[in-house]
Design a protein around this motif. Structure first.
Motif, PDB file in Angstrom:
ATOM      1  N   LEU A   1       0.683  -1.192  -0.076  1.00  0.00           N
ATOM      2  CA  LEU A   1       0.096  -0.029  -0.046  1.00  0.00           C
ATOM      3  C   LEU A   1       0.895   1.265  -0.059  1.00  0.00           C
ATOM      4  O   LEU A   1       0.390   2.204  -0.562  1.00  0.00           O
ATOM      5  CB  LEU A   1      -0.977  -0.150   1.275  1.00  0.00           C
ATOM      6  CG  LEU A   1      -2.145  -1.029   1.183  1.00  0.00           C
ATOM      7  CD1 LEU A   1      -2.779  -1.048   2.531  1.00  0.00           C
ATOM      8  CD2 LEU A   1      -3.060  -0.667   0.070  1.00  0.00           C
ATOM      9  N   LEU A   2       2.080   1.113   0.703  1.00  0.00           N
ATOM     10  CA  LEU A   2       2.708   2.214   0.796  1.00  0.00           C
ATOM     11  C   LEU A   2       3.359   2.570  -0.606  1.00  0.00           C
ATOM     12  O   LEU A   2       3.580   3.610  -0.965  1.00  0.00           O
ATOM     13  CB  LEU A   2       3.969   2.092   1.827  1.00  0.00           C
ATOM     14  CG  LEU A   2       4.822   3.292   2.123  1.00  0.00           C
ATOM     15  CD1 LEU A   2       4.250   4.553   2.340  1.00  0.00           C
ATOM     16  CD2 LEU A   2       5.929   3.043   3.112  1.00  0.00           C
ATOM     17  N   PHE A   3       3.883   1.701  -1.226  1.00  0.00           N
ATOM     18  CA  PHE A   3       4.508   1.755  -2.743  1.00  0.00           C
ATOM     19  C   PHE A   3       3.334   2.314  -3.601  1.00  0.00           C
ATOM     20  O   PHE A   3       3.657   3.151  -4.458  1.00  0.00           O
ATOM     21  CB  PHE A   3       5.109   0.522  -3.241  1.00  0.00           C
ATOM     22  CG  PHE A   3       6.365   0.022  -2.680  1.00  0.00           C
ATOM     23  CD1 PHE A   3       7.333   1.039  -2.746  1.00  0.00           C
ATOM     24  CD2 PHE A   3       6.458  -1.493  -2.042  1.00  0.00           C
ATOM     25  CE1 PHE A   3       8.583   0.693  -2.020  1.00  0.00           C
ATOM     26  CE2 PHE A   3       7.929  -1.446  -1.555  1.00  0.00           C
ATOM     27  CZ  PHE A   3       9.104  -0.425  -1.621  1.00  0.00           C
ATOM     28  N   PHE A   4       2.106   1.877  -3.459  1.00  0.00           N
ATOM     29  CA  PHE A   4       1.061   2.243  -4.330  1.00  0.00           C
ATOM     30  C   PHE A   4       0.756   3.710  -4.157  1.00  0.00           C
ATOM     31  O   PHE A   4       0.715   4.539  -4.764  1.00  0.00           O
ATOM     32  CB  PHE A   4      -0.358   1.357  -3.850  1.00  0.00           C
ATOM     33  CG  PHE A   4      -1.469   1.929  -4.750  1.00  0.00           C
ATOM     34  CD1 PHE A   4      -1.639   1.713  -6.031  1.00  0.00           C
ATOM     35  CD2 PHE A   4      -2.520   2.741  -3.906  1.00  0.00           C
ATOM     36  CE1 PHE A   4      -2.927   2.302  -6.652  1.00  0.00           C
ATOM     37  CE2 PHE A   4      -3.528   3.308  -4.708  1.00  0.00           C
ATOM     38  CZ  PHE A   4      -3.754   3.060  -5.876  1.00  0.00           C
ATOM     39  N   THR A   5       0.743   4.144  -2.825  1.00  0.00           N
ATOM     40  CA  THR A   5       0.324   5.661  -2.474  1.00  0.00           C
ATOM     41  C   THR A   5       1.658   6.459  -3.034  1.00  0.00           C
ATOM     42  O   THR A   5       1.453   7.508  -3.547  1.00  0.00           O
ATOM     43  CB  THR A   5       0.302   5.720  -1.103  1.00  0.00           C
ATOM     44  OG1 THR A   5       1.322   5.424  -0.337  1.00  0.00           O
ATOM     45  CG2 THR A   5      -1.023   4.978  -0.513  1.00  0.00           C
ATOM     46  N   SER A   6       2.738   5.984  -2.790  1.00  0.00           N
ATOM     47  CA  SER A   6       4.032   6.876  -3.154  1.00  0.00           C
ATOM     48  C   SER A   6       4.201   6.902  -4.752  1.00  0.00           C
ATOM     49  O   SER A   6       5.009   7.742  -5.255  1.00  0.00           O
ATOM     50  CB  SER A   6       5.226   6.357  -2.323  1.00  0.00           C
ATOM     51  OG  SER A   6       5.641   5.146  -2.820  1.00  0.00           O
TER      52      SER A   6
END
Length: 285
Positions: free
Chosen positions: A119-124
């Motif tokens: 999720l962090l990779f997706f948001t960033s």
């Protein structure tokens, strides 16, 4: 009435002797590993006075404090957003209309099953491509909130369903609509019962803030310890150790808070709060 639940049959004399033997062997192995690790670190100068000297500088502690404060700030904002949206999502999970309940269930199952790091990779990566050039702080908060919202929604659903049916029936008899009954009567009681589980979720969110290290642009505690360890090359272990102790102390404090709230709820209602996995004193063996 005895409320202790055994997951296996109590061992006999031979079984207890065998368990003690295994325990002694395990402690001996752990002690040997700890001795080898300490000896190796000592040979590399990890315990020399020069390695600890930077910790006597006020600026070092200031940098670590700023990093820890950033972790706490991200965790608090993420938890508040999760609580806000999780209550609405939990209400949707309890809706009698399939057109509302099914999308809420799909959202909950989806973000419950995706690791926070993804999720962090997706948001960033995805949000800037969609025209939302947010800071790394918000990338982290959004990723944590998506995951935690799904968890809290299920907690809200379970908490409301655990309440006696007489609560909603009494609200209907007093003329409350379904929405009023949920937000004014059922939800406050459910949140109070779920408070230990919510504090435990705060621990998970706080530990999840360490994933900001992969972003590289958010100065959290782990980043601060790494930067200090790179500047003072002999003090990397010390800086990382301080960061680990800080995380451990905060998580222990939150866990003790959850346990204290759990004990208070037991005394108030006589039943275990949602998510504790405990048995009620009145339940049969």
């Amino acid at each position: 009435m005895n409320t202790t639940t055994l997951l296996f049959e109590a061992p006999g004399p031979r079984g207890r002797r065998r368990c003690r033997l295994f325990e002694i062997i395990s402690w001996a192995v752990l002690a040997g590993i700890a001795y080898l690790v300490i000896q190796t670190l000592d040979k590399r100068g990890a315990f020399d006075a020069a390695a600890w000297q930077p910790l006597g500088q006020l600026g070092v502690w200031r940098q670590l404090g700023v990093g820890l404060l950033n972790n706490v700030r991200a965790a608090v904002v993420g938890m508040l957003l999760s609580m806000f949206f999780g209550c609405f999502l939990g209400w949707g999970l309890l809706s009698g209309h399939k057109i509302v309940r099914y999308p809420c269930r799909a959202f909950t199952d989806l973000f419950n099953g995706i690791p926070v790091l993804l999720l962090l990779f997706f948001t960033s990566l995805a949000l800037p491509a969609w025209g939302l050039p947010l800071t790394d702080f918000w990338f982290l908060v959004i990723a944590l909130s998506l995951y935690s919202t799904a968890v809290i929604a299920d907690l809200v659903r379970a908490g409301v369903q655990a309440l006696p049916r007489g609560e909603s029936e009494a609200a209907a008899a007093l003329g409350f609509s379904g929405l009023q009954s949920m937000w004014l009567i059922l939800l406050p009681q459910a949140l109070r019962m779920m408070s230990p589980a919510l504090v435990s979720q705060m621990v998970i969110v706080f530990k999840g803030t360490t994933l900001a290290f992969v972003l590289g642009g958010y100065f959290d505690l782990l980043r601060a310890a790494t930067v200090l360890g790179a500047y003072y090359s002999r003090s990397l272990l010390q800086a990382q150790g301080i960061a680990a102790v800080a995380f451990m102390l905060i998580n222990i404090a939150l866990s003790q808070t959850a346990a204290a709230i759990d004990r208070r709820e037991r005394r108030r209602y006589g039943v275990p709060p949602i998510g504790t996995g405990s048995r009620s004193p009145g339940m049969p063996e």
